[in-house]
Design an enzyme around this catalytic site. Sequence first.
Site, short mmCIF file in Angstrom:
data_model
loop_
_atom_site.label_atom_id
_atom_site.label_comp_id
_atom_site.label_asym_id
_atom_site.label_seq_id
_atom_site.Cartn_x
_atom_site.Cartn_y
_atom_site.Cartn_z
N SER A 7 -9.89 11.29 -13.17
CA SER A 7 -10.79 12.40 -12.85
C SER A 7 -10.94 13.29 -14.07
CB SER A 7 -10.23 13.21 -11.68
OG SER A 7 -10.92 14.43 -11.61
N HIS A 32 -14.07 9.32 -12.50
CA HIS A 32 -14.25 10.13 -11.30
C HIS A 32 -14.72 11.51 -11.76
CE1 HIS A 32 -13.33 11.25 -7.12
NE2 HIS A 32 -12.95 12.42 -7.62
N ASP A 34 -15.84 15.30 -10.51
CA ASP A 34 -15.76 16.25 -9.39
C ASP A 34 -16.80 17.34 -9.52
OD1 ASP A 34 -13.50 15.25 -7.88
OD2 ASP A 34 -12.28 15.74 -9.63
N MET A 36 -18.34 20.64 -7.80
CA MET A 36 -17.97 21.68 -6.81
C MET A 36 -18.95 22.84 -6.88
SD MET A 36 -13.86 21.78 -7.31
CE MET A 36 -12.92 20.29 -7.71
N HIS A 65 -18.11 12.63 -7.08
CA HIS A 65 -17.57 13.19 -5.84
C HIS A 65 -18.20 14.57 -5.61
CE1 HIS A 65 -13.61 14.74 -3.75
NE2 HIS A 65 -14.63 14.70 -2.92
N MET A 67 -18.48 17.81 -3.84
CA MET A 67 -17.83 18.78 -2.94
C MET A 67 -18.78 19.96 -2.84
SD MET A 67 -14.04 18.22 -4.43
CE MET A 67 -14.74 17.40 -5.86
N MET A 136 -9.13 12.45 1.17
CA MET A 136 -8.55 13.51 0.34
C MET A 136 -7.07 13.65 0.70
SD MET A 136 -10.96 14.42 -1.60
CE MET A 136 -9.91 15.54 -2.51
N ASP A 175 -7.80 10.37 -3.14
CA ASP A 175 -8.05 11.40 -4.16
C ASP A 175 -7.16 12.62 -3.95
OD1 ASP A 175 -9.14 12.99 -6.12
OD2 ASP A 175 -11.06 13.29 -5.11
#
Length: 222
Positions: A7, A32, A34, A36, A65, A67, A136, A175
């Site tokens: 990540s 990966h 992330d 957000m 991913h 979020m 998660m 994850d």
Amino acid sequence: MVLTAPSILSANFLELGREIRETEEAGADFFHIDVMDGIFVPNITIGYFIVEQIKKAATLPLDVHLMIERPDRFIRNFIDAGADILTIHYEADSHLNSTLNLIRLLGAKAGVSINPSTPVSALEDTLQDADVIMLMSVNPGFGGQRFIPHSLKKIAALKSMITQKGLTDVKIEVDGGVTVGNAANVAAAGADILVMGSAFYNSKNYKETIQAVKEKTNSYGR
Ligand code: DX5
Ligand code: ZN
């Protein structure tokens, strides 16, 4: 074989080009990434503009991913930016199946993720529309948190649900808080893809870290 997805949230962003190169040289399988929004999770990270830049430097597939609340609003942006797997959260979208179908229609693999407090059974009627289920194993928002032990039971429950339904192409991704130390247990429970942020980017030697994970998990996965 179990696949690894470092990540980049835990990478050195001032040296992102070098980090990408070294991650690939280490033998990782995916990046990966992330994303957000400060609403679904209490943190703000990166948007599709940065994903587009990473895509220019990376040869490995991008595992993005999301979020974010109402991820359906941004599916096209992230796929145009280069997402190969695009994962949305069960808790953030009231029309999961249509958003997953849209991801597939636009040419990416569709992933759905659940928070630690969401039971695996919530995905009973969604599995058939997903390529990847991401469990998660920390509450999303930050790298460097501890693996929640109860996640092992959820991985095993998800694995048997997938097998029972005969949907054996659906992959299980885990994850949060995955380390060289717990990778074998996570893989033994049924994980196919291990996300590793801090345990990878804080390690001294990326190649040795990937090799150690592969050695410890080589009798698991598919
Ligand atoms: C958490 C993120 C994770 C995180 C993993 O909200 O979704 O992908 O970067 O980092 P570690 O492996 O440090 O828990
Ligand atoms: Zn993540």
